[in-house]
Design an enzyme around this catalytic site. Structure first.
Site, PDB file in Angstrom:
ATOM      1  N   HIS A  55      25.413 -14.195 -14.197  1.00 48.18           N
ATOM      2  CA  HIS A  55      24.699 -13.613 -13.044  1.00 48.18           C
ATOM      3  C   HIS A  55      24.460 -14.680 -11.975  1.00 48.18           C
ATOM      4  O   HIS A  55      23.627 -15.570 -12.132  1.00 48.18           O
ATOM      5  CB  HIS A  55      23.357 -13.005 -13.473  1.00 48.18           C
ATOM      6  CG  HIS A  55      22.721 -12.203 -12.373  1.00 48.18           C
ATOM      7  ND1 HIS A  55      22.543 -10.839 -12.442  1.00 48.18           N
ATOM      8  CD2 HIS A  55      22.252 -12.571 -11.156  1.00 48.18           C
ATOM      9  CE1 HIS A  55      21.985 -10.405 -11.325  1.00 48.18           C
ATOM     10  NE2 HIS A  55      21.798 -11.448 -10.520  1.00 48.18           N
ATOM     11  N   HIS A  57      24.903 -15.550  -7.376  1.00 46.61           N
ATOM     12  CA  HIS A  57      25.168 -15.068  -6.007  1.00 46.61           C
ATOM     13  C   HIS A  57      25.857 -16.181  -5.241  1.00 46.61           C
ATOM     14  O   HIS A  57      25.204 -17.020  -4.619  1.00 46.61           O
ATOM     15  CB  HIS A  57      23.866 -14.663  -5.316  1.00 46.61           C
ATOM     16  CG  HIS A  57      23.224 -13.468  -5.931  1.00 46.61           C
ATOM     17  ND1 HIS A  57      23.380 -12.185  -5.439  1.00 46.61           N
ATOM     18  CD2 HIS A  57      22.460 -13.345  -7.046  1.00 46.61           C
ATOM     19  CE1 HIS A  57      22.725 -11.333  -6.211  1.00 46.61           C
ATOM     20  NE2 HIS A  57      22.159 -12.010  -7.205  1.00 46.61           N
ATOM     21  N   GLN A 150      23.432  -4.798  -1.811  1.00 48.79           N
ATOM     22  CA  GLN A 150      22.115  -5.456  -1.728  1.00 48.79           C
ATOM     23  C   GLN A 150      21.045  -4.593  -1.059  1.00 48.79           C
ATOM     24  O   GLN A 150      19.911  -4.544  -1.498  1.00 48.79           O
ATOM     25  CB  GLN A 150      22.266  -6.778  -0.959  1.00 48.79           C
ATOM     26  CG  GLN A 150      20.985  -7.500  -0.620  1.00 48.79           C
ATOM     27  CD  GLN A 150      20.383  -8.251  -1.786  1.00 48.79           C
ATOM     28  OE1 GLN A 150      20.875  -9.297  -2.174  1.00 48.79           O
ATOM     29  NE2 GLN A 150      19.328  -7.699  -2.363  1.00 48.79           N
ATOM     30  N   HIS A 208      21.689  -4.835 -10.905  1.00 46.94           N
ATOM     31  CA  HIS A 208      20.356  -5.433 -10.726  1.00 46.94           C
ATOM     32  C   HIS A 208      19.394  -4.286 -11.026  1.00 46.94           C
ATOM     33  O   HIS A 208      19.251  -3.377 -10.212  1.00 46.94           O
ATOM     34  CB  HIS A 208      20.147  -5.884  -9.286  1.00 46.94           C
ATOM     35  CG  HIS A 208      20.761  -7.193  -8.945  1.00 46.94           C
ATOM     36  ND1 HIS A 208      22.110  -7.393  -8.900  1.00 46.94           N
ATOM     37  CD2 HIS A 208      20.187  -8.386  -8.613  1.00 46.94           C
ATOM     38  CE1 HIS A 208      22.344  -8.660  -8.554  1.00 46.94           C
ATOM     39  NE2 HIS A 208      21.201  -9.281  -8.377  1.00 46.94           N
ATOM     40  N   GLU A 211      14.266  -4.956 -11.068  1.00 46.65           N
ATOM     41  CA  GLU A 211      13.774  -6.304 -10.753  1.00 46.65           C
ATOM     42  C   GLU A 211      12.468  -6.111  -9.997  1.00 46.65           C
ATOM     43  O   GLU A 211      12.395  -6.209  -8.773  1.00 46.65           O
ATOM     44  CB  GLU A 211      14.789  -7.099  -9.919  1.00 46.65           C
ATOM     45  CG  GLU A 211      14.367  -8.560  -9.749  1.00 46.65           C
ATOM     46  CD  GLU A 211      15.365  -9.372  -8.939  1.00 46.65           C
ATOM     47  OE1 GLU A 211      16.349  -8.803  -8.439  1.00 46.65           O
ATOM     48  OE2 GLU A 211      15.149 -10.591  -8.804  1.00 46.65           O
ATOM     49  N   ASP A 307      21.449 -16.823 -11.566  1.00 52.90           N
ATOM     50  CA  ASP A 307      21.089 -16.043 -10.379  1.00 52.90           C
ATOM     51  C   ASP A 307      21.245 -16.812  -9.074  1.00 52.90           C
ATOM     52  O   ASP A 307      22.016 -16.404  -8.217  1.00 52.90           O
ATOM     53  CB  ASP A 307      19.657 -15.484 -10.522  1.00 52.90           C
ATOM     54  CG  ASP A 307      19.419 -14.229  -9.684  1.00 52.90           C
ATOM     55  OD1 ASP A 307      20.366 -13.769  -9.023  1.00 52.90           O
ATOM     56  OD2 ASP A 307      18.288 -13.711  -9.691  1.00 52.90           O
ATOM     57  N   TRP A 313      16.348 -17.170  -2.107  1.00 55.08           N
ATOM     58  CA  TRP A 313      15.430 -16.765  -3.166  1.00 55.08           C
ATOM     59  C   TRP A 313      14.923 -17.938  -4.006  1.00 55.08           C
ATOM     60  O   TRP A 313      13.912 -17.840  -4.673  1.00 55.08           O
ATOM     61  CB  TRP A 313      16.116 -15.752  -4.097  1.00 55.08           C
ATOM     62  CG  TRP A 313      16.439 -14.469  -3.401  1.00 55.08           C
ATOM     63  CD1 TRP A 313      15.618 -13.391  -3.235  1.00 55.08           C
ATOM     64  CD2 TRP A 313      17.673 -14.114  -2.761  1.00 55.08           C
ATOM     65  NE1 TRP A 313      16.256 -12.415  -2.533  1.00 55.08           N
ATOM     66  CE2 TRP A 313      17.513 -12.833  -2.225  1.00 55.08           C
ATOM     67  CE3 TRP A 313      18.898 -14.785  -2.570  1.00 55.08           C
ATOM     68  CZ2 TRP A 313      18.534 -12.174  -1.522  1.00 55.08           C
ATOM     69  CZ3 TRP A 313      19.907 -14.135  -1.869  1.00 55.08           C
ATOM     70  CH2 TRP A 313      19.722 -12.850  -1.363  1.00 55.08           C
TER      71      TRP A 313
HETATM   72 FE   FE2 Z   1      20.753 -11.394  -8.661  1.00 53.88          FE
END
Ligand code: FE2
Length: 424
Positions: A55, A57, A150, A208, A211, A307, A313
């Site tokens: 996982h 990005h 997203q 996802h 979350e 992630d 993030w």
């Molecule tokens: Fe993610």
């Protein structure tokens, strides 16, 4: 004459073995006689199959501070910042950042990555960039790409259409974000829709899912139902599942068998979950990590994902899956010796299973990818976040590092402890 011989390493199961490589395959293991063009002496070191991150990005990585930092530290501010950045970043910029990250990953022995690619913008520059990165790193990193809406499959105007366009262009896996849709019903419908798309196209799906700190965010229930309906099994994964942390225990006692029945896998992301969840809490403050040990007790495959690294993030990160497992071990309180060993397997074997990697492992006939660690066993590797002394990908040595003496000192068990416990 072998191409490469890794001599005398300790495997994760504690056995000692030589590994002989010819071309991109392991051709002999155990006690191997014979010459090789190149020899790595791994005596006393841990030799493991490569790290796997299920996982990530990669379209956003190494963009920390662009267009500005996430002041609240929340998921929603991160999504909003990225929403600005993805429209001003060029394909070349995204490719350059991703390739820099892949260099870090390779040096850390991280040789297979599943990356979500934001398919929200109609220009799909993110998709163009990540397909280019996948092509360029293919000789040393297996990159699996997920079409990730997203801003929502339905909440964004062209969300659904763009997921299909991305899949048509060669993105490998179907993605989703049900908790971000406008309503619970929209979120549930997105799960039905996306599982159908995955089944019809014969693709994997990785969502996802939930979350959120909202205990009523129960999209995993619909996901598991649809995975069972379509027989997707381990081809399906639920990422994050953080709402499960806050759910009612009675409900979870019904939910876990449903997830197990579906055969789907789960991917918590401890570095991110522990920093992003619980932001609206005062005290006690929830950890936000999903129920890892409980899922494993039900036979569900759970792997640790990374992630984010230096993006809207998360401001830290080093492409080190041992860091990820170390955090997961602490937050999930997996401190029993068997649980610590399990944490190492979660970032290697279990993650490979989640991604469906073929030829993964250290058996004869497997793809010759491995990492030599400055540690005696998997738990020590976690404790030290041990140096990667050598990384071999598809038969080629792609990274070497000299041994750090300070770390070696830490790795040595003090004589007093050794004697007290009668250890070798
Ligand atoms: Fe993610």
């Amino acid at each position: 004459m072998f191409d490469l011989l890794v001599k005398g390493g300790t495997l994760p199961d504690g056995t000692t073995a030589d590994i002989a490589i010819t071309g991109d395959r392991i051709v002999a293991t155990g006690r191997v006689e014979g010459a090789a063009r190149e020899v790595i002496d791994a005596t006393g070191d841990l030799v493991a199959p490569p790290f796997v991150d299920p996982h990530f990005h990669m379209d956003a990585t190494l963009s920390y501070g662009l267009p500005r930092v996430n002041a609240s530290g929340t998921l929603l501010e991160g999504i909003s910042l990225w929403g600005e950045l993805r429209d001003i970043a060029t394909v070349d910029e995204m490719v350059a950042r991703a390739l820099a990250y892949c260099d870090w990953a390779a040096s850390m022995g991280l040789l297979a990555i599943r990356s979500h690619v934001d398919t929200t913008p109609d220009h799909l520059r993110t998709v163009e960039a990540m397909l280019e990165v996948k092509r360029r790193v293919a000789p040393y990193i297996d990159l699996q790409l997920v079409a990730f809406p997203q801003d929502g499959l339905y909440r964004a105007k062209t969300g659904r259409e763009n997921v299909l366009r991305a899949l048509d262009r060669g993105i490998d896996v179907v993605g989703g974000i049900p908790h971000f849709e406008r309503t619970m019903e929209d979120g549930a419908e997105s799960m039905r829709d996306l599982c159908r798309i995955a089944a019809e196209r014969g693709l994997r799906i990785d969502v996802h899912c939930d979350e959120s700190d909202d205990p009523m965010s129960r999209h995993v229930e619909t996901l598991a139902r649809e995975v069972t309906r379509h027989g997707l099994g381990a081809r399906a994964a639920g990422s994050h599942l953080t709402s499960m942390h806050s759910m009612d225990n009675y409900y979870v006692s019904k939910l876990l068998p449903l997830i197990a029945e579906s055969g789907m896998t789960a991917i918590p992301n401890p570095l991110i979950n522990i920093t992003i969840q619980g932001r609206q809490d005062t005290y006690p403050k929830r950890r936000g990590l999903t129920r890892v040990k409980e899922m494993q007790a039900h036979g569900i495959t759970v792997g640790w994902g990374q992630d984010c690294v230096m993006d809207p993030w998360y401001s830290l990160g080093t492409a080190d899956m041992l860091d990820v497992a170390f955090m997961g071990l602490h937050v999930a309180q997996m401190t029993h010796p068997e649980e610590m060993a399990r944490c190492f397997r979660m970032v290697t074997e279990d993650n490979a299973k989640i991604m469906g990697l073929e030829g993964y492992g250290l058996k004869k006939g497997d793809i010759a990818s491995l990492v030599v660690l400055n540690a005696g066993n998997p738990t020590e590797a976690l404790r030290l976040r041990a140096e990667r002394l050598a990384v071999v990908s598809k038969g080629k040595v792609i990274s070497r590092r000299s041994r750090n003496d300070a770390r070696l000192t830490l790795a040595r068990r003090p004589e007093s402890v050794r004697r007290r416990h009668g250890m070798p």
